[in-house]
Design a protein around this motif. Structure first.
Motif, PDB file in Angstrom:
ATOM      1  N   MET A  78      46.851  43.937  51.074  1.00 15.64           N
ATOM      2  CA  MET A  78      45.466  44.268  50.749  1.00 15.64           C
ATOM      3  C   MET A  78      45.233  45.769  50.640  1.00 15.64           C
ATOM      4  N   GLY A  80      39.259  39.797  50.688  1.00 16.81           N
ATOM      5  CA  GLY A  80      38.962  41.204  50.892  1.00 16.81           C
ATOM      6  C   GLY A  80      37.743  41.663  50.121  1.00 16.81           C
ATOM      7  N   LEU A 110      40.054  49.597  49.266  1.00 26.10           N
ATOM      8  CA  LEU A 110      39.799  48.525  50.215  1.00 26.10           C
ATOM      9  C   LEU A 110      38.713  48.944  51.197  1.00 26.10           C
ATOM     10  N   PHE A 124      47.819  38.923  53.070  1.00 27.30           N
ATOM     11  CA  PHE A 124      46.948  39.890  53.745  1.00 27.30           C
ATOM     12  C   PHE A 124      47.605  41.265  53.815  1.00 27.30           C
ATOM     13  N   ALA A 153      39.262  43.519  54.979  1.00 26.54           N
ATOM     14  CA  ALA A 153      40.039  42.346  54.614  1.00 26.54           C
ATOM     15  C   ALA A 153      40.159  41.425  55.819  1.00 26.54           C
ATOM     16  N   TYR A 182      36.447  45.195  48.262  1.00 26.04           N
ATOM     17  CA  TYR A 182      36.811  46.516  47.756  1.00 26.04           C
ATOM     18  C   TYR A 182      35.565  47.151  47.167  1.00 26.04           C
TER      19      TYR A 182
END
Length: 122
Positions: A104, A35, A47, A101, A50, A37
């Motif tokens: 995320m 991911g 975020l 995942f 991702a 960020y």
């Protein structure tokens, strides 16, 4: 140990483009979600995008249609192509790796890079 090294940040004018890269080592890259960020001073890390081990992708609403996340498992690298950049995209961008995942968007966990600064300004 796990290392994530970001690169590609810099100063760009509004409407411009940048491509961030994150090279991972010390981990089973293809088995992890990756991911990107971002964080500005005084605000929580959020975020941006991702990608799962299987290629599923999630974007923040603010970047949909402008940013593209991709991964190259042969190079242990995840990319973030950023187009049509806006001043509000200015932030430190961080790479993240973790097994899940699904977490995320709601948890700040896993492994982190040191960050790369993106500044969008004329």
């Amino acid at each position: 140990q796990v290392q994530l090294v970001e690169s590609g940040g810099g100063l760009v004018q509004p409407g411009g483009s940048l491509r961030l890269s994150c090279v991972a080592s010390g981990m089973f890259f293809r088995g992890n979600a990756m991911g990107w960020y971002r964080q500005v001073p005084g605000k929580e890390r959020e975020l941006v995008a991702a990608i799962s081990a299987g290629g599923s992708i999630n974007y923040a609403d603010a970047v949909k249609g402008r940013f593209t996340i991709s991964r190259d498992n042969a190079k242990n690298t995840v990319y973030l192509q950023m187009n049509s950049l806006k001043p509000e995209d200015t932030a430190a961008y961080y790479c993240n790796a973790r097994p899940s995942f699904d977490t995320m968007a709601r948890m700040l966990t896993g492994y982190w890079g040191q960050g790369t600064q993106v500044t969008v300004s004329s």
